[in-house]
Design a protein around this motif. Structure first.
Motif, short mmCIF file in Angstrom:
data_model
loop_
_atom_site.label_atom_id
_atom_site.label_comp_id
_atom_site.label_asym_id
_atom_site.label_seq_id
_atom_site.Cartn_x
_atom_site.Cartn_y
_atom_site.Cartn_z
N VAL A 75 -0.25 0.11 -0.65
CA VAL A 75 -1.33 -0.87 -0.51
C VAL A 75 -1.17 -2.00 -1.53
O VAL A 75 -1.29 -3.18 -1.21
N VAL A 100 1.61 -2.92 -2.99
CA VAL A 100 2.85 -3.64 -2.67
C VAL A 100 2.57 -4.70 -1.60
O VAL A 100 2.97 -5.86 -1.74
N ASP A 101 1.84 -4.30 -0.56
CA ASP A 101 1.57 -5.20 0.57
C ASP A 101 0.60 -6.31 0.20
O ASP A 101 0.59 -7.36 0.84
N ASN A 102 -0.25 -6.09 -0.79
CA ASN A 102 -1.34 -7.03 -1.03
C ASN A 102 -1.25 -7.79 -2.35
O ASN A 102 -2.17 -8.53 -2.70
#
Lengths: 279, 297
Positions: B110, B112-114
């Motif tokens: 989470v 990493v993606d955000n």
């Protein structure tokens, strides 16, 4: 102060000694049974259970009216808990780790979260002990969320004793994290020593001060004490094997009833721990 | 050629730890000689201490990923810490930058993606190693999970799959699986798809309570389950009660093993319990093995 009891190998005496410490302490104790897969301390503490609280974890649901089938939710899920069946996301709650990644990722805000049960926390009181235990639902694979919920019950208490699950992976780590001191319970035998070494490694990674209790200390296996000496690990307590202790354990009798004087030794160990923990 | 017969799989579990799973698994291994062994108590693998393995193959166990924040790129906005539900991200008060605690990282990605700055790397995680070994009892697949590592369930599945491969190669009839304590993730991974469960219990209030949860779990997965009671004479009353309760849950009792220090002494000598021939426990374990063999092979 929080003292956690752990072991690596199961059946060495975590519950026996966490309960013995709780019963022997002069102060009020908040006792947290975090061995949520198999909590057994209640047999020995015998609290009057007054509360049962269902514990839930968040899992995603998709609003099919809003979902465009873009598949973004399935793509970000690292646990394969969402699979696209054509344009329709299929959700497997038993694989979900409740990270919330899918609802953040959904461009249509079509993913929301509902709460599903993971287990129950029972609470009660016996004398100076406030007792809490988690009981994981059968078939549930993930104990850490429930362990965390049990640990919250110790917030603000002056002396917390944690009975942790066996092993050295996520459930044990979850139970120990944030503790001021860990007591590793072992017995002098090859299996227990092998697992003690891994538990020591784990507690060192967590940076928690620790000491060892040697149960059945009269077994002809000096290697356990040699290991503790070599690693400069304090041995807090040694208790010999006694059939009466095993029999007492079988019917829910605490070990402090079997060995006169053990209660005082434990009080001494608690003051040693208090000194070690604040260093 | 006939189709190759698939090896039967039996997993030895207990609920409560320390009831004698590994001692009994090792004894069965010594008695059967031609079974493949799988040590699925990956947190606390001990079967190798009596099986004297000679490692043939050692492999890293890579599972999942772990977030790593690059301090050079991190702007200190704190989004990662706000979104992380596992309390794995902390702020370094001296630099104002954020960092991930590896033992707490769930590997969900989470953060990493955000991360608005793209400062978070997501390398694969090494969680331990697994081995195939020759032992005095036959081939064994075993492993070592790193201290504090995640994904023990996945490692259990890997060890079992490799044991199935080994059994196929050797045309073995039976895979003996030494299971973990508890009823959670690694236990479920060690029993799904097995043919039989042997639950080893002891006549204590804890042992009985934990056994009932194991029998319910076996029922949940519809796997036939046998029970044996170790140290039965510590509390004959609870022994009788366990036998009654087991029957009610359709679990067949295979036998009672008496309290015998020889089980610990065997462990100290690095041999299985049945190799101490004058032990009363060894006699009963041998009888249980004979009964079990008749029922499953």
């Amino acid at each position: 102060m929080t003292i956690a009891f752990a072991s690596g190998k199961g059946g060495t005496g975590k519950t026996t000694f966490s309960v013995a410490f709780a019963l022997s302490a002069d102060d009020n104790v908040t006792f947290l049974d975090c061995d949520v897969e198999e909590p057994d301390s209640h047999f020995f503490i015998k609290p009057e259970i007054t509360g049962n609280e269902k514990i839930t974890v968040p899992v995603p649901v998709v609003d099919s009216g809003k979902c465009t089938g873009c598949g973004r939710c399935a793509k970000v899920c690292r646990f394969n808990a969402i699979t696209m069946l054509g344009k329709k996301p299929l959700i497997f709650h038993e694989l979900c780790h409740s990270c919330g990644g899918c609802s953040i990722a959904c461009p249509e805000k079509a993913v929301s979260e509902i709460q599903i049960g993971t287990g129950v926390i029972s609470s009660g009181i016996r004398d100076h002990i406030s007792f809490y235990q988690g009981l994981l639902d059968i078939g549930n694979t993930k104990s850490p969320p429930l362990i965390k919920a049990v640990k919250k019950k110790g917030d603000g208490a002056s002396l917390v004793i944690i009975d942790s699950p066996p092993g050295t992976s996520c459930p044990m780590v979850t139970a120990l994290k944030g503790a001021d001191y860990t007591v590793l319970v072992t017995e002098p035998a090859p299996f227990a020593l092998n697992d003690l070494k891994i538990a020591v490694e784990t507690v060192r990674i967590l940076g928690i001060p620790f000491g060892v209790v040697i149960n059945k200390s009269d077994h002809p296996f000096p290697q356990t004490e040699e290991y503790c000496r070599k690693e400069a690990i304090p041995v807090l307590l040694k208790v010999p094997e006694k059939r009466a202790a095993a029999e007492g354990y079988s019917s829910g009798e605490s070990i402090i009833k079997i060995f006169p004087g053990l209660g005082d030794e434990i009080k001494k160990a608690i003051s040693t721990i208090k000194k070690e923990a604040v260093r | 050629m006939n189709d190759k017969k698939k090896a039967k799989q039996i997993v030895i579990i207990s609920g409560k730890g320390g009831t004698g799973k590994t001692s009994i698994t090792a004894s069965f291994a010594a008695l059967s000689r031609d079974s493949v062994l799988a040590d699925c108590d990956v947190d606390a693998a001990d079967l190798h201490l009596v099986a004297s393995p000679r490692r043939i193959a050692v492999n890293s166990f890579i599972s999942g990923n772990e977030a790593v924040i690059s301090p050079d790129i991190c702007t200190g906005c704190g989004r990662c810490s706000d979104l992380c539900r596992f309390e794995a991200v902390s702020r370094d008060e001296s630099t104002g930058k954020y960092f991930v605690l590896p033992v707490s990282c769930e590997g969900c990605g989470v953060c990493v993606d955000n991360c608005p700055a793209g400062a978070i790397d997501f390398p694969q995680r090494r969680c331990g190693e697994w081995m195939i070994s020759e032992t005095k009892y036959g081939t064994m697949v075993h492993s070592r999970l790193d201290a504090g590592a995640e994904n023990s369930g996945k490692l259990v599945t890997l060890v079992r799959n490799e044991a199935v491969n080994a059994a196929e190669k050797e045309s073995a009839d039976l895979i003996l699986i030494d299971g973990p304590p508890g009823i959670g993730c690694p236990v479920i991974a060690s029993l799904t798809g097995t043919d039989y469960i042997l639950a080893v219990t002891e006549p204590t209030m804890s042992g009985r309570h934990d056994l009932m949860r194991v029998l319910d779990l076996a029922g949940h997965f519809k796997i036939p389950v046998f029970v044996c009671i170790n140290k039965w004479d510590i509390n004959p009353e609870i022994t009788k009660d366990i036998e009654k309760l087991s029957a009610e849950k359709n679990a067949e009792i295979l036998g009672r093993i008496p309290y015998d220090m020889n089980i610990t002494l065997a462990q100290i000598k690095g041999i299985s319990a049945v190799e101490i021939t004058d032990s009363i426990a060894a006699k009963e374990i041998t009888a249980i093995w004979k009964k079990l063999k008749q029922k499953i092979l």
